[in-house]
Design a protein around this motif. Structure first.
Motif, PDB file in Angstrom:
ATOM      1  N   GLY A 177       0.788  -1.217   0.000  1.00 59.67           N
ATOM      2  CA  GLY A 177       0.000   0.000   0.000  1.00 59.67           C
ATOM      3  C   GLY A 177       0.826   1.275   0.000  1.00 59.67           C
ATOM      4  N   GLU A 178       0.132   2.403   0.043  1.00 57.63           N
ATOM      5  CA  GLU A 178       0.790   3.704  -0.039  1.00 57.63           C
ATOM      6  C   GLU A 178       1.776   3.923   1.101  1.00 57.63           C
ATOM      7  N   ARG A 179       1.467   3.407   2.276  1.00 57.23           N
ATOM      8  CA  ARG A 179       2.361   3.586   3.422  1.00 57.23           C
ATOM      9  C   ARG A 179       3.479   2.550   3.446  1.00 57.23           C
ATOM     10  N   GLY A 180       3.383   1.545   2.591  1.00 56.04           N
ATOM     11  CA  GLY A 180       4.408   0.514   2.518  1.00 56.04           C
ATOM     12  C   GLY A 180       5.409   0.804   1.418  1.00 56.04           C
ATOM     13  N   ASP A 181       5.951  -0.261   0.849  1.00 60.38           N
ATOM     14  CA  ASP A 181       7.002  -0.109  -0.157  1.00 60.38           C
ATOM     15  C   ASP A 181       6.526  -0.391  -1.574  1.00 60.38           C
ATOM     16  N   PHE A 182       5.442  -1.145  -1.733  1.00 61.87           N
ATOM     17  CA  PHE A 182       4.956  -1.464  -3.072  1.00 61.87           C
ATOM     18  C   PHE A 182       3.471  -1.796  -3.016  1.00 61.87           C
ATOM     19  N   THR A 183       2.829  -1.772  -4.173  1.00 67.04           N
ATOM     20  CA  THR A 183       1.407  -2.085  -4.285  1.00 67.04           C
ATOM     21  C   THR A 183       1.227  -3.210  -5.287  1.00 67.04           C
TER      22      THR A 183
END
Length: 308
Positions: free
Chosen positions: A22-28
């Motif tokens: 997701g947006e707060r992580g590293d990838f979608t």
């Protein structure tokens, strides 16, 4: 240490200590972009299940299911088609296991592929193989990670040939299961159709590519999947294998445009969002060409739809 051991140690720590999505992580991943992705996968599996005789003992399975988003969307379609089998998720991350249990409380978690029950399976693995450790060889010598001038570095450079025993083991386990118990398996990942030399190892952090050795355990390490190699491994163990096809073409063949139209009609206020998601999933300049799909199936089961 060998690059293979380095990648395994880094990714084990990385996935055990965060939700990377997701947006707060590293990838979608594709399932997080739109429900359409999982629904189309579910429709394909439902069709294969019905054409395979609709066995009551069949189960749904996913490898590396992230937050459980794909499984939730796929199972909504499968349940609507009459499938009532159990749900089995292969996951090692404690954090992601907890997220999956919140979304799919009736699911059964497994640490290993070989722990899946001896029943026909409807399996999907989206961006699972790319994160398994690889080996790199230069002049037939395996590449290693060393400390040089106080920093991590590779011990040699030159033309690189990659392989991945971990991937071969995973695919072989699924192929063996299909040959013995029946079912289908769909693998979705980025990679190349034919085996070829080259360095494909990469690292992603905050949705950007970063140097591979910059922050061990704090970035997602992946490498392109060699679809020719995994097809060969599956056939060697008695599974049937479909041609490799781009994600975009497969989704369009299966009917994602019709699903997008239905969603837009039911939710006109979201039509622009749905249109953008459809483009991201299918267009060649987005995920459409980069990601490939291959399916394995039991000799007694028909090939899943969309590959011919």
């Amino acid at each position: 240490m060998s690059l293979e051991a380095f990648m395994q140690a880094c990714n084990e720590y990385y996935y055990a200590t965060r939700d990377p999505l997701g947006e707060r992580g590293d990838f979608t991943t594709a399932p997080e972009i739109s429900q359409m992705f999982g629904e189309v996968v579910g429709a394909c599996l439902a069709d294969a299940w019905k054409r395979g005789g609709a066995p009551n003992e069949a189960v749904y399975a996913e490898l590396g299911p992230g937050r459980g988003t794909l499984s939730s969307d796929a199972l909504r379609v499968l349940r609507g088609a009459g499938f009532s089998g159990g749900v089995h998720l292969v996951e090692t991350s404690p954090l992601l296991k907890a997220a999956q249990q919140r979304v799919l409380p009736q699911s059964i978690a497994h640490e290993r592929i070989d722990d899946l029950p001896p029943r026909p399976i409807l399996l999907v693995a989206n961006e699972f193989l790319d994160a398994l450790p690889i080996r790199q060889f230069i002049g037939a010598v395996e590449r290693s990670v060393i400390i040089e001038d106080g920093k991590l570095a590779f011990d040699r450079d030159g033309e690189i040939v990659e392989d991945s025993p971990a991937r071969m083991e995973a695919v072989s386990s699924i192929a063996r299961h299909l040959a013995e118990h029946g079912g289908v398996a769909i693998f979705i990942d980025y990679g190349h159709e034919a085996s070829s030399p080259g360095d494909t190892l990469q690292a992603v952090r905050d949705h950007e590519f970063v140097p591979v050795l910059e922050s061990p355990g704090e970035e997602d390490l992946t490498a392109h999947v060699d679809f020719e190699a995994i097809a060969g491994a599956a056939m060697d163990l008695g599974a049937r294998v479909t041609p490799v096809i781009s994600q975009g073409e497969w989704l369009l063949r299966i009917g994602i445009e019709a699903r997008a139209g239905a969603l837009s009609s039911a939710n006109p206020e979201r039509s622009d969002e749905i249109k953008a998601a459809l483009a991201r999933l299918t267009q060649s300049e987005e995920m459409g060409s980069l990601f490939k799909i291959i399916a394995l199936h039991s000799p007694e089961w028909p090939a899943p739809a969309g590959f011919e």
